[in-house]
Structure formats: structure tokens, C-alpha cells
Write an enzyme that holds these catalytic residues in place. Sequence first.
Site, PDB file in Angstrom:
ATOM      1  N   GLU A 141     -26.484  17.431  -2.644  1.00 57.31           N
ATOM      2  CA  GLU A 141     -25.654  18.370  -3.519  1.00 57.31           C
ATOM      3  C   GLU A 141     -26.442  19.807  -3.665  1.00 57.31           C
ATOM      4  O   GLU A 141     -27.707  19.724  -3.349  1.00 57.31           O
ATOM      5  CB  GLU A 141     -26.260  17.617  -4.886  1.00 57.31           C
ATOM      6  CG  GLU A 141     -25.725  18.357  -6.140  1.00 57.31           C
ATOM      7  CD  GLU A 141     -26.104  17.739  -7.508  1.00 57.31           C
ATOM      8  OE1 GLU A 141     -27.332  17.150  -7.512  1.00 57.31           O
ATOM      9  OE2 GLU A 141     -25.240  17.568  -8.384  1.00 57.31           O
TER      10      GLU A 141
ATOM     11  N   SER B  71     -30.801  14.352 -11.588  1.00 57.24           N
ATOM     12  CA  SER B  71     -30.397  14.135 -10.155  1.00 57.24           C
ATOM     13  C   SER B  71     -30.841  12.784  -9.753  1.00 57.24           C
ATOM     14  O   SER B  71     -31.176  11.849 -10.469  1.00 57.24           O
ATOM     15  CB  SER B  71     -31.552  14.887  -9.360  1.00 57.24           C
ATOM     16  OG  SER B  71     -32.781  14.785  -9.998  1.00 57.24           O
TER      17      SER B  71
ATOM     18  N   PHE C 208     -31.221  20.055 -17.206  1.00 57.36           N
ATOM     19  CA  PHE C 208     -31.002  21.355 -17.886  1.00 57.36           C
ATOM     20  C   PHE C 208     -29.674  21.752 -18.006  1.00 57.36           C
ATOM     21  O   PHE C 208     -29.477  22.757 -18.796  1.00 57.36           O
ATOM     22  CB  PHE C 208     -31.788  22.333 -16.675  1.00 57.36           C
ATOM     23  CG  PHE C 208     -31.088  22.745 -15.820  1.00 57.36           C
ATOM     24  CD1 PHE C 208     -30.234  23.832 -15.700  1.00 57.36           C
ATOM     25  CD2 PHE C 208     -31.102  21.942 -14.251  1.00 57.36           C
ATOM     26  CE1 PHE C 208     -29.495  24.133 -14.768  1.00 57.36           C
ATOM     27  CE2 PHE C 208     -30.385  22.500 -13.266  1.00 57.36           C
ATOM     28  CZ  PHE C 208     -29.475  23.463 -13.666  1.00 57.36           C
TER      29      PHE C 208
ATOM     30  N   CYS D 212     -22.282  18.975 -13.016  1.00 51.84           N
ATOM     31  CA  CYS D 212     -22.033  17.843 -12.071  1.00 51.84           C
ATOM     32  C   CYS D 212     -20.664  17.458 -11.958  1.00 51.84           C
ATOM     33  O   CYS D 212     -20.410  16.775 -11.030  1.00 51.84           O
ATOM     34  CB  CYS D 212     -22.801  16.564 -12.881  1.00 51.84           C
ATOM     35  SG  CYS D 212     -21.792  16.303 -14.530  1.00 51.84           S
TER      36      CYS D 212
ATOM     37  N   ARG E  46     -36.652  22.926 -18.967  1.00 54.68           N
ATOM     38  CA  ARG E  46     -36.292  24.435 -18.798  1.00 54.68           C
ATOM     39  C   ARG E  46     -35.297  24.715 -19.878  1.00 54.68           C
ATOM     40  O   ARG E  46     -34.940  25.938 -19.980  1.00 54.68           O
ATOM     41  CB  ARG E  46     -35.450  24.200 -17.305  1.00 54.68           C
ATOM     42  CG  ARG E  46     -36.357  24.344 -16.036  1.00 54.68           C
ATOM     43  CD  ARG E  46     -35.673  24.179 -14.835  1.00 54.68           C
ATOM     44  NE  ARG E  46     -34.945  23.056 -14.513  1.00 54.68           N
ATOM     45  CZ  ARG E  46     -34.465  22.605 -13.359  1.00 54.68           C
ATOM     46  NH1 ARG E  46     -34.538  23.550 -12.509  1.00 54.68           N
ATOM     47  NH2 ARG E  46     -34.092  21.326 -13.161  1.00 54.68           N
TER      48      ARG E  46
END
Length: 510
Positions: free
Chosen positions: A394, A237, A160, A292, A188
Site C-alpha cells: 500500500e 495499517s 489519521f 482506505c 496526527r
Amino acid sequence: MTNQPNAPQGDLRQVPHYLSGSTVAAHGGRASDVFNPSFGVVQARLGLAEPDLLDLAVAQAKAAQPTWAALNPQRRARVMFEFKRLIEAEIQSLAELLSAEHGKVVADSKGDIQRGLDVIEFVCGIPHLLKGEHSEAVGPDIDVFSLRQPLGVVAGITPFNFPAMIPLWMLAPAIACGNAFILKPSERTPSVSVRLAELATQAGLPNGILQVVHGDKVIVDAILDHADIKAVSFVGSSDIAQYVYQRGAAAGKRMQCMGGAKNHGIVMPDADLDQAVADIIGAAYGSAGERCMALPVVVPVGQQTAERLREALLTAIAKLRVGVSHDPDADYGPVVGAAHKARIEDYIRMGVEEGAELVLDGRGFSLQGHEDGYFLAPTLFDHVTPRMRSYQEEIFGPVLQIVRANTLEEAIALPSEHQYGNGAAIFTRSGTAAREFTAKVQAGMVGINVPIPVPVSYHSFGGWKRSAFGDLNQYGTDSIRFFTKTKTVTQRWSTHDSVIDQSFVIPTMR
Ligand code: NAD
């Protein structure tokens, strides 16, 4: 498509799929809501495809791909030049559309698009990038050369948080190399992908070469199992990245799967503290920490550095402004959704329970007139230790953790021993310290006085350890290798009759 900066009202917009050069409305079946995070309301509905729609998309792509691949690469490059021009011409409305689904401020969304444009610009050089290698006269009348040929139909599955950049990281090189591309965007933030596909068609991309199929795990699994999809690029992820990598590889596909991150910034006693703090603030809280390559951990070396850093961070954080995504004065906007906000709040609670010092608590923040928006104020933890789960995992929100170290060696060990290894940065005036850090740190992308060391488009992007599964990185020359297969040709064109005697032996280097 336009973005309405007021709370969405009336009939819900339906986000279409995009097949063979046209939008395709979802017909009944399963669907999910697309939210506007600044308002906390549903603004659109997204039909979730079933495998039969993927089958159709792949069949159309497979039929269209050979003609596209046969086009000379310079003509494919011309489509990319035009694609870039069209995106640039509507960057403002694309950015607004992106912000309305993601929540990041419009300036950040423009950066998101610009990073994708950089990759398109890189692949405009595809005629040069596809040139193979040639060795002359490796034996009597024998030459060897290698070709790069497209794989056929390939796919990308995206997260997303960069709804323009990451699809473009994948689709631009894949298509320029002569493949057809199936894009499965995040549920999303799905709308930008559709608009990008429309612009690609307008730029001259033949129908079927860029297909957008929306969906969830059902469609991801169908992509991974589909016999006609030859490679899959994934970003998301780590647990999902690993799953996707393993399932796709087991089905014989070429795979590259980028995962989560927990990037560290080391602050040495000799660092330019003003510069470092400005950089850390932007990297930790920008885009609400949903990058990220965000910098959610800072590691001051020495207690004095830690005290100075903490004070300077507090002063800088006090000036941060949280606002709606279309507020030009906001430094960052809401996080992407209610569930994600709750997850971040859980991590803050966990940090407290684990014994970290909660210096600033971003929970409970409310923006007047946007009480339902998914906002979190900046959160700062100090005295975080490597044994805490809130450090090991994370968080992906506007939460910065200070982990104190006594020496450079101790500081380097922190990112190096962490499960993730995307990026790591050092702030110092010492070339010696920077050099030692660069040599030893176990991370794929390193910054020296640069907080978010995302490589430019003509290098490649990729982390280490659980931040990436697979061998080749995103964009740059790695992407050309990923989206092509090498064919090596050994040819003999005899200049005299004598070789006829040798025609049944393997050519050697005589
Ligand atoms: P996510 O893993 O939830 O989703 C990524 C994609 O996987 C989406 O398209 C989603 O539909 C699909 N998916 C979700 N659950 C699935 C399942 N069970 N089976 C199959 N497919 C599934 O990630 P996200 O929340 O959208 O994105 C944030 C994550 O992405 C963060 O961890 C972030 O660090 C990471 N990320 C990594 C990079 C990188 O280059 N390393 C870049 C951007 C984001």
C-alpha cells in the site's frame, strides 16, 4: 477550537484528553507534535498518556456505564439525535479543524464528518436494533427469547485518515448499545475527537461514557491488556491491525481490526470511459490518495482499452489542482506528514527501479508560498506488474498504477490474489461481466460502475484477507452484534401442576 488558515504562530495549542465530561490538560511527560500539513509547521502539542491515565478513564467509564445501560434505549437514542444535530450545526468549523491537521480539503472533511453522521443517524434506531428474538411454546409452557446486552467498557483505536468518520463508526454504535467507550485517536489528527466528545456531553451523554485518551503504542498496549476493557475496535495499517488483533484476542477480548488496502478498478472495453475516468481520478487522487477505499490500481482489459484509458487519464490529471486544505478550488491537499511524504517518494523511486514506466512524476512539486507543505503532484505509472513490490504494498498517496490485463479473468485474478481485499470495482456496460466479477473477486466491498464502494451506514464496512482481522464489520447491524453480547433465556411458567414431575429433566421439544 478554531482553525486559523494562516500559518500557526505564537504559543502552541495543547490538545487535551477528555475525561468524565471535561477536557484534561496533559501534565508534562511525553508529547508529540501535531502538524499543519499545508504549512509543514507544528501547530499543537499532544500529551501522550501513560497507563495510569487510562486506568482513571476506564474506572470512570466503568462506574458510569451501568446507569447508562439501564436507561431505556429510546432515551439513549434521543441523545444520539441531539449529538447529530450539534455536529451538523458546526460542521464547517469541525471540517476546518480536521483539514488543518489532516491536510484534506475542507469539502472532503465535510464528507468525512457526514459519513460519521450517517452512522449516528443509523443508531438513532437503537430501540429497534436491540430487539431480540422470541420463540413461543418450544416445549410445555416453555418459551425462548434472546436479549442483547452491552459489553461494559469498550475501546476504539483510530487512524489519521478519517478523524471524524472512523471514531464515529465505532463510538456511535458502542454508546447507543449501552457501553462506555474509550477512544484513542491518531496522534496526527487528534483534535476533532475532543470536540466530538464535548458535543456528546452537550447532547446529554452522561460523564464517563465517552472518554478520549491520547497516546501512542504505550497506551494501545495498555488498552489491549486492560482487564476491564471487553472489546476493541481498531482501524489502521495491516501489520499493526494484526498485532492489535492478536494481543487483544490473547487477553480474551472481542476484537475487530481493519487494515490496509490496495483497491483495484477494472476497466472493460465497453465501459463508459468518460464516466470511468472521472470516477478513477476522484478515487485515486482525492484526499491525496489517503483513503482506505482509494483506487490506486486500474486494470484496463485489452491493449486498446489501456491506450485509450491512459490518454484520457493524462488529460484529466492535467486539470487537477493541488492546493492548501483551505483552498476551495483545490482538488486535493498535502499528505499528512513529512515522513509519510518521504515514504510515498520511496515507493515512486522503487517503482522506477522495478521497471514500471513513470508517466507522471509528482515528486518535486512545490506550491508557491507553501514550500514547506507536504505536497505531491499526481503520479502515474504504467506497465506495472504483480511481481513489483510497489504494486504489492500500500502506498497511500496520490499515485495511480496501471496494470494491463488481456482478459476479464486475468483482471479478476489481480485483486483476488493480492494480499489486501478491501474493495474492488469494475467499469462496464455488461451485466454478464459485472456478475462474473461480483461472484469471483476476492474482496469485501465491490463496486459496479462505482469507484469507492463504501457501504451506506445501514450495511456494514469490512474487507477480506489482510484488510481485516476478526469476524464482524464496522457499523450497520454487524456493529450492534459486535458491541453487545447475546443472552438466550429459556423460561417455563407453568400453567398446571403436572410439570412438577418433570422439573429435574432438561426441557425438550415434546
Ligand atoms: P497506523 O497503523 O499507523 O495507526 C493506527 C493506530 O494505531 C493509531 O491510533 C496509532 O497510534 C496506533 N499505532 C501505531 N503504531 C502502533 C504500534 N506499533 N503499536 C500499537 N499501536 C500503534 O495507521 P495510520 O497511518 O494512522 O492510518 C493509515 C492506515 O489505516 C492505512 O494503512 C489505511 O489503509 C488504513 N485504514 C484502513 C481502513 C479500513 O477500514 N480498512 C480505514 C482507514 C484507514
